[in-house]
Motif scaffolding. Sequence first.
Motif, PDB file in Angstrom:
ATOM      1  N   GLU A   1      -0.769  -0.839  15.672  1.00  0.00           N
ATOM      2  CA  GLU A   1      -0.876   0.613  15.808  1.00  0.00           C
ATOM      3  C   GLU A   1       0.375   1.336  15.320  1.00  0.00           C
ATOM      4  O   GLU A   1       1.502   1.000  15.710  1.00  0.00           O
ATOM      5  CB  GLU A   1      -1.126   0.972  17.284  1.00  0.00           C
ATOM      6  CG  GLU A   1      -1.547   2.417  17.465  1.00  0.00           C
ATOM      7  CD  GLU A   1      -1.690   2.784  18.945  1.00  0.00           C
ATOM      8  OE1 GLU A   1      -2.101   1.921  19.738  1.00  0.00           O
ATOM      9  OE2 GLU A   1      -1.383   3.943  19.273  1.00  0.00           O
ATOM     10  N   GLY A   2       0.191   2.314  14.444  1.00  0.00           N
ATOM     11  CA  GLY A   2       1.294   3.163  14.016  1.00  0.00           C
ATOM     12  C   GLY A   2       2.210   2.555  12.965  1.00  0.00           C
ATOM     13  O   GLY A   2       3.216   3.153  12.587  1.00  0.00           O
ATOM     14  N   ILE A   3       1.864   1.343  12.468  1.00  0.00           N
ATOM     15  CA  ILE A   3       2.762   0.632  11.538  1.00  0.00           C
ATOM     16  C   ILE A   3       2.002   0.277  10.255  1.00  0.00           C
ATOM     17  O   ILE A   3       0.875  -0.231  10.306  1.00  0.00           O
ATOM     18  CB  ILE A   3       3.272  -0.684  12.196  1.00  0.00           C
ATOM     19  CG1 ILE A   3       4.028  -0.395  13.499  1.00  0.00           C
ATOM     20  CG2 ILE A   3       4.140  -1.483  11.232  1.00  0.00           C
ATOM     21  CD1 ILE A   3       5.341   0.321  13.317  1.00  0.00           C
TER      22      ILE A   3
ATOM     23  N   VAL B   1      -0.563   8.279   7.363  1.00  0.00           N
ATOM     24  CA  VAL B   1      -0.130   7.763   6.060  1.00  0.00           C
ATOM     25  C   VAL B   1       1.234   7.091   6.155  1.00  0.00           C
ATOM     26  O   VAL B   1       2.049   7.405   7.028  1.00  0.00           O
ATOM     27  CB  VAL B   1      -0.056   8.891   4.992  1.00  0.00           C
ATOM     28  CG1 VAL B   1      -1.433   9.460   4.703  1.00  0.00           C
ATOM     29  CG2 VAL B   1       0.894   9.987   5.408  1.00  0.00           C
ATOM     30  N   CYS B   2       1.442   6.162   5.224  1.00  0.00           N
ATOM     31  CA  CYS B   2       2.760   5.560   5.068  1.00  0.00           C
ATOM     32  C   CYS B   2       3.486   6.422   4.048  1.00  0.00           C
ATOM     33  O   CYS B   2       3.028   6.581   2.915  1.00  0.00           O
ATOM     34  CB  CYS B   2       2.626   4.134   4.551  1.00  0.00           C
ATOM     35  SG  CYS B   2       4.204   3.408   4.110  1.00  0.00           S
TER      36      CYS B   2
ATOM     37  N   THR C   1       4.703   4.667   0.563  1.00  0.00           N
ATOM     38  CA  THR C   1       3.709   4.150  -0.389  1.00  0.00           C
ATOM     39  C   THR C   1       2.507   5.075  -0.555  1.00  0.00           C
ATOM     40  O   THR C   1       1.727   4.908  -1.489  1.00  0.00           O
ATOM     41  CB  THR C   1       3.137   2.787   0.098  1.00  0.00           C
ATOM     42  OG1 THR C   1       2.446   3.013   1.336  1.00  0.00           O
ATOM     43  CG2 THR C   1       4.244   1.773   0.306  1.00  0.00           C
ATOM     44  N   GLY C   2       2.308   6.019   0.380  1.00  0.00           N
ATOM     45  CA  GLY C   2       1.135   6.889   0.309  1.00  0.00           C
ATOM     46  C   GLY C   2      -0.133   6.218   0.827  1.00  0.00           C
ATOM     47  O   GLY C   2      -1.205   6.814   0.828  1.00  0.00           O
ATOM     48  N   ARG C   3      -0.011   4.955   1.283  1.00  0.00           N
ATOM     49  CA  ARG C   3      -1.190   4.256   1.792  1.00  0.00           C
ATOM     50  C   ARG C   3      -1.780   5.030   2.979  1.00  0.00           C
ATOM     51  O   ARG C   3      -1.044   5.510   3.829  1.00  0.00           O
ATOM     52  CB  ARG C   3      -0.820   2.836   2.214  1.00  0.00           C
ATOM     53  CG  ARG C   3      -1.942   1.846   2.018  1.00  0.00           C
ATOM     54  CD  ARG C   3      -1.606   0.405   2.428  1.00  0.00           C
ATOM     55  NE  ARG C   3      -0.212   0.107   2.563  1.00  0.00           N
ATOM     56  CZ  ARG C   3       0.557  -0.393   1.593  1.00  0.00           C
ATOM     57  NH1 ARG C   3       0.052  -0.657   0.413  1.00  0.00           N
ATOM     58  NH2 ARG C   3       1.841  -0.634   1.802  1.00  0.00           N
TER      59      ARG C   3
ATOM     60  N   GLY D   1       5.715  -2.340   7.028  1.00  0.00           N
ATOM     61  CA  GLY D   1       6.239  -2.329   8.398  1.00  0.00           C
ATOM     62  C   GLY D   1       6.818  -0.980   8.814  1.00  0.00           C
ATOM     63  O   GLY D   1       7.382  -0.845   9.899  1.00  0.00           O
ATOM     64  N   GLU D   2       6.674   0.030   7.935  1.00  0.00           N
ATOM     65  CA  GLU D   2       7.204   1.366   8.287  1.00  0.00           C
ATOM     66  C   GLU D   2       6.294   2.081   9.278  1.00  0.00           C
ATOM     67  O   GLU D   2       5.103   1.798   9.350  1.00  0.00           O
ATOM     68  CB  GLU D   2       7.285   2.230   7.019  1.00  0.00           C
ATOM     69  CG  GLU D   2       8.418   1.852   6.092  1.00  0.00           C
ATOM     70  CD  GLU D   2       8.248   2.550   4.748  1.00  0.00           C
ATOM     71  OE1 GLU D   2       8.341   3.787   4.708  1.00  0.00           O
ATOM     72  OE2 GLU D   2       7.983   1.850   3.761  1.00  0.00           O
ATOM     73  N   ALA D   3       6.866   3.054   9.990  1.00  0.00           N
ATOM     74  CA  ALA D   3       6.074   3.856  10.921  1.00  0.00           C
ATOM     75  C   ALA D   3       5.153   4.784  10.124  1.00  0.00           C
ATOM     76  O   ALA D   3       5.575   5.380   9.125  1.00  0.00           O
ATOM     77  CB  ALA D   3       6.993   4.675  11.807  1.00  0.00           C
ATOM     78  N   LEU D   4       3.902   4.890  10.561  1.00  0.00           N
ATOM     79  CA  LEU D   4       2.962   5.813   9.912  1.00  0.00           C
ATOM     80  C   LEU D   4       3.205   7.227  10.439  1.00  0.00           C
ATOM     81  O   LEU D   4       3.618   7.398  11.585  1.00  0.00           O
ATOM     82  CB  LEU D   4       1.515   5.394  10.198  1.00  0.00           C
ATOM     83  CG  LEU D   4       1.139   3.988   9.742  1.00  0.00           C
ATOM     84  CD1 LEU D   4      -0.310   3.681  10.118  1.00  0.00           C
ATOM     85  CD2 LEU D   4       1.334   3.838   8.233  1.00  0.00           C
ATOM     86  N   ILE D   5       2.916   8.227   9.599  1.00  0.00           N
ATOM     87  CA  ILE D   5       3.081   9.619  10.036  1.00  0.00           C
ATOM     88  C   ILE D   5       1.774  10.396   9.855  1.00  0.00           C
ATOM     89  O   ILE D   5       0.884   9.976   9.125  1.00  0.00           O
ATOM     90  CB  ILE D   5       4.190  10.344   9.239  1.00  0.00           C
ATOM     91  CG1 ILE D   5       3.861  10.333   7.737  1.00  0.00           C
ATOM     92  CG2 ILE D   5       5.559   9.725   9.485  1.00  0.00           C
ATOM     93  CD1 ILE D   5       4.382  11.527   7.022  1.00  0.00           C
TER      94      ILE D   5
END
Length: 208
Positions: free
Chosen positions: A142-144, A124-125, A128-130, A149-153
């Motif tokens: 991958e991972g963005i 998830v981002c 934004t919760g995306r 443009g934020e890192a996904l967690i």
Amino acid sequence: MRLVFLGPPGAGKGTIAAKAKLVYSIPHISTGDLFRANIKNGTELGRRVQAILAAGDLVPDEVTIDMVRERLKEEDALKGFILDGFPRTIAQADALGAMTDLDRVVNFVLDKEDIVKRLSGRRVCKSTGRTYHILYNPPKVEGIDDETGEALIQRDDDKEEAIRNRLEVYEASTAPLIAYYRDKGLLVDIDASKSPDEVLSSMVEALV
Ligand code: ADP
Ligand code: ADP
């Protein structure tokens, strides 16, 4: 349209709600998202619920019910809503019944193996919760996040031990709502194993 999305964690409720809200022009109200926003903003509620979410346990009913009651009073919810992740207990369902009528309860049906695959690959981002999936719905890079443009967690509660606990909590506390709403004649079962667009269209057809 006043809808409840019911189903195990990872069944795709949030993914379908993000699309269905555009179809019906109604807000997507996710209690999980509301709790996570409170945690991120460091509110008193957020501090109270942080450890509960990380462990995959349920927030106490009174706290959750009060939060939903306030949210449903907001202007945008007067014309309808998708409640995603609420109710999760019989007590919450009784409280919701005292607040509002419902048109339908959509039950997302998915077997356990697929649930675990979806939860363990969810990313998830945070801002934004995306929601993405490393295999089924990967980001362009991958991972963005595609837009910010934020890192996904990976959510803390999507790690193995919390997943196991959440599935037990679902079976014990939330699955009884299937019979509860079936008895009221509100339940619509949807096969959640298909692609998101297929799940969405079978739901829209079933709700006509
Ligand atoms: P998922 O999308 O995986 O089903 P959610 O985002 O809906 O998870 O919920 C995340 C967590 O927030 C839950 O594990 C629980 O700790 C808390 N939570 C969300 N909704 C409720 C609710 N209706 N009652 C109690 N706790 C809730
Ligand atoms: P829920 O809100 O029920 O917990 P999500 O919508 O967050 O479920 O979906 C869980 C994971 O499964 C996410 O990683 C999402 O990208 C993925 N997913 C959702 N719907 C589908 C689908 N129909 N097919 C494949 N993967 C899906």
